[in-house]
Design a protein around this motif. Structure first.
Motif, mmCIF file in Angstrom:
data_model
loop_
_atom_site.group_PDB
_atom_site.id
_atom_site.type_symbol
_atom_site.label_atom_id
_atom_site.label_comp_id
_atom_site.label_asym_id
_atom_site.label_seq_id
_atom_site.Cartn_x
_atom_site.Cartn_y
_atom_site.Cartn_z
ATOM 1 N N GLU A 53 0.869 -1.173 0.000
ATOM 2 C CA GLU A 53 0.000 0.000 0.000
ATOM 3 C C GLU A 53 0.902 1.218 0.000
ATOM 4 N N HIS A 54 0.531 2.226 -0.796
ATOM 5 C CA HIS A 54 1.391 3.397 -0.917
ATOM 6 C C HIS A 54 0.535 4.640 -1.127
ATOM 7 N N PRO A 55 0.653 5.642 -0.236
ATOM 8 C CA PRO A 55 -0.160 6.853 -0.377
ATOM 9 C C PRO A 55 0.236 7.703 -1.581
ATOM 10 N N GLY A 56 1.489 7.597 -2.026
ATOM 11 C CA GLY A 56 1.898 8.268 -3.249
ATOM 12 C C GLY A 56 2.453 9.666 -3.125
ATOM 13 N N ASP A 57 2.256 10.336 -1.989
ATOM 14 C CA ASP A 57 2.718 11.716 -1.881
ATOM 15 C C ASP A 57 4.185 11.834 -1.459
ATOM 16 N N GLU A 58 4.706 10.819 -0.822
ATOM 17 C CA GLU A 58 6.113 10.774 -0.425
ATOM 18 C C GLU A 58 6.515 9.317 -0.223
ATOM 19 N N PRO A 59 7.824 9.032 -0.200
ATOM 20 C CA PRO A 59 8.225 7.625 -0.044
ATOM 21 C C PRO A 59 7.783 7.065 1.302
ATOM 22 N N VAL A 60 7.499 5.774 1.311
ATOM 23 C CA VAL A 60 7.188 5.090 2.562
ATOM 24 C C VAL A 60 8.473 4.475 3.103
ATOM 25 N N ALA A 61 8.473 4.132 4.373
ATOM 26 C CA ALA A 61 9.652 3.511 4.979
ATOM 27 C C ALA A 61 9.886 2.130 4.373
ATOM 28 N N PHE A 62 11.146 1.808 4.161
ATOM 29 C CA PHE A 62 11.498 0.462 3.720
ATOM 30 C C PHE A 62 11.510 -0.441 4.945
ATOM 31 N N THR A 63 10.896 -1.615 4.819
ATOM 32 C CA THR A 63 10.821 -2.546 5.940
ATOM 33 C C THR A 63 11.297 -3.932 5.515
ATOM 34 N N ASP A 64 11.561 -4.767 6.504
ATOM 35 C CA ASP A 64 11.983 -6.142 6.229
ATOM 36 C C ASP A 64 10.851 -6.995 5.664
ATOM 37 N N GLU A 65 9.616 -6.522 5.741
ATOM 38 C CA GLU A 65 8.478 -7.277 5.225
ATOM 39 C C GLU A 65 8.256 -7.055 3.735
ATOM 40 N N GLN A 66 8.910 -6.052 3.164
ATOM 41 C CA GLN A 66 8.740 -5.766 1.741
ATOM 42 C C GLN A 66 9.694 -6.629 0.912
ATOM 43 N N ASN A 67 9.172 -7.159 -0.188
ATOM 44 C CA ASN A 67 9.996 -7.906 -1.133
ATOM 45 C C ASN A 67 9.847 -7.280 -2.506
ATOM 46 N N CYS A 68 10.933 -7.240 -3.237
ATOM 47 C CA CYS A 68 10.905 -6.735 -4.607
ATOM 48 C C CYS A 68 10.057 -7.673 -5.460
ATOM 49 N N GLY A 83 14.564 1.554 -4.316
ATOM 50 C CA GLY A 83 13.615 2.538 -4.814
ATOM 51 C C GLY A 83 12.196 2.058 -4.597
ATOM 52 N N GLN A 84 11.249 2.881 -4.995
ATOM 53 C CA GLN A 84 9.842 2.502 -4.880
ATOM 54 C C GLN A 84 8.995 3.287 -5.859
ATOM 55 N N VAL A 85 7.825 2.730 -6.149
ATOM 56 C CA VAL A 85 6.846 3.339 -7.045
ATOM 57 C C VAL A 85 5.504 3.351 -6.334
ATOM 58 N N ALA A 86 4.768 4.444 -6.503
ATOM 59 C CA ALA A 86 3.405 4.551 -5.975
ATOM 60 C C ALA A 86 2.455 4.805 -7.141
ATOM 61 N N HIS A 87 1.313 4.127 -7.107
ATOM 62 C CA HIS A 87 0.278 4.338 -8.118
ATOM 63 C C HIS A 87 -0.833 5.203 -7.535
ATOM 64 N N GLU A 88 -1.593 5.835 -8.409
ATOM 65 C CA GLU A 88 -2.682 6.709 -7.970
ATOM 66 C C GLU A 88 -3.759 5.976 -7.182
ATOM 67 N N ASP A 89 -3.873 4.659 -7.353
ATOM 68 C CA ASP A 89 -4.908 3.892 -6.651
ATOM 69 C C ASP A 89 -4.495 3.480 -5.231
ATOM 70 N N GLY A 90 -3.333 3.948 -4.755
ATOM 71 C CA GLY A 90 -2.905 3.640 -3.389
ATOM 72 C C GLY A 90 -2.063 2.388 -3.265
ATOM 73 N N SER A 112 -3.110 1.635 -13.098
ATOM 74 C CA SER A 112 -3.205 2.923 -12.415
ATOM 75 C C SER A 112 -1.926 3.720 -12.691
ATOM 76 N N PRO A 113 -2.042 4.981 -13.059
ATOM 77 C CA PRO A 113 -0.859 5.790 -13.351
ATOM 78 C C PRO A 113 0.081 5.902 -12.143
#
Length: 197
Positions: A53-68, A83-90, A112-113
């Motif tokens: 889940e990503h709000p898109g307005d700024e980067p989120v914290a990187f965590t050990d639970e995230q996988n590429c 790095g990270q990417v956020a889409h308009e749909d959250g 989603s863009p």
């Protein structure tokens, strides 16, 4: 009971069964269908879904639970590259390298863009706006010691990318080998992650 050469027949049978199994297994690796008369989709291009889940307005914290989503590595383990990417749909995704980010942009299932994207600057390691960054498309795998073999070089400023080119002598590159975010395409992504696309 022994055969004509004095060896037990049981051993011969075992070797025969093993040999037949190896031949059948080898034939399966060489292609063909999956036994039901239909192709198994080996030629279909790979796709990946957003993974966070990503709000898109700024980067989120990187965590050990995230996988590429491209290589399944943990981006938090590679702060100099991630790095990270956020889409308009959250939704969005986190990556361990710029090469994986490139691949994601090409093969994501999201329609989603992109609302925002961030990547580590090659010189500073700071997280920068990936949509405003300049990328040097290095291609000589033998000249670098990157994670995931090879990655484009990300710079916050085009002038920094040009300065990198002037110092980089492992291969002959020109300013035409610097691209912007909106120029990332399948051909470019395949330089870095063709084996995962």
């Amino acid at each position: 009971m022994n055969g004509p050469n004095g060896r037990p027949l049981e051993r011969r049978r075992l070797l025969g069964v093993l040999g037949a199994g190896l031949l059948a297994g080898g034939a399966g690796c060489l292609g063909g269908d999956g036994g039901d008369g239909e192709d198994e989709g080996e030629d279909e291009p790979r796709t990946v879904d957003p993974t966070i889940e990503h709000p898109g307005d700024e980067p989120v914290a990187f965590t050990d639970e995230q996988n590429c989503p491209i290589c399944n590595m943990t981006p938090a383990d590679y702060p100099a590259w991630h790095g990270q990417v956020a889409h308009e749909d959250g939704t969005g995704a986190a990556f361990d390298t710029p090469g994986c980010l490139f691949a994601y942009l090409v093969i994501t299932t999201s329609d989603s863009p992109v609302a925002g994207a961030w990547i580590s600057d090659y010189e500073t390691g700071d997280l920068i706006d990936a949509t405003e960054a300049s990328y040097v498309l290095i291609t000589d795998e033998t000249a670098v010691d990157d994670i995931m073999k090879i990655n484009p070089r990300s710079f916050a400023e085009r002038d920094d990318a040009v300065a990198f080119l002037e110092e980089y002598d492992a291969e002959e590159l020109t300013e035409e080998d610097i691209i912007e975010f909106d120029e990332i395409d399948r051909e470019t992504a395949e330089i870095y992650r063709g084996n995962r696309m």
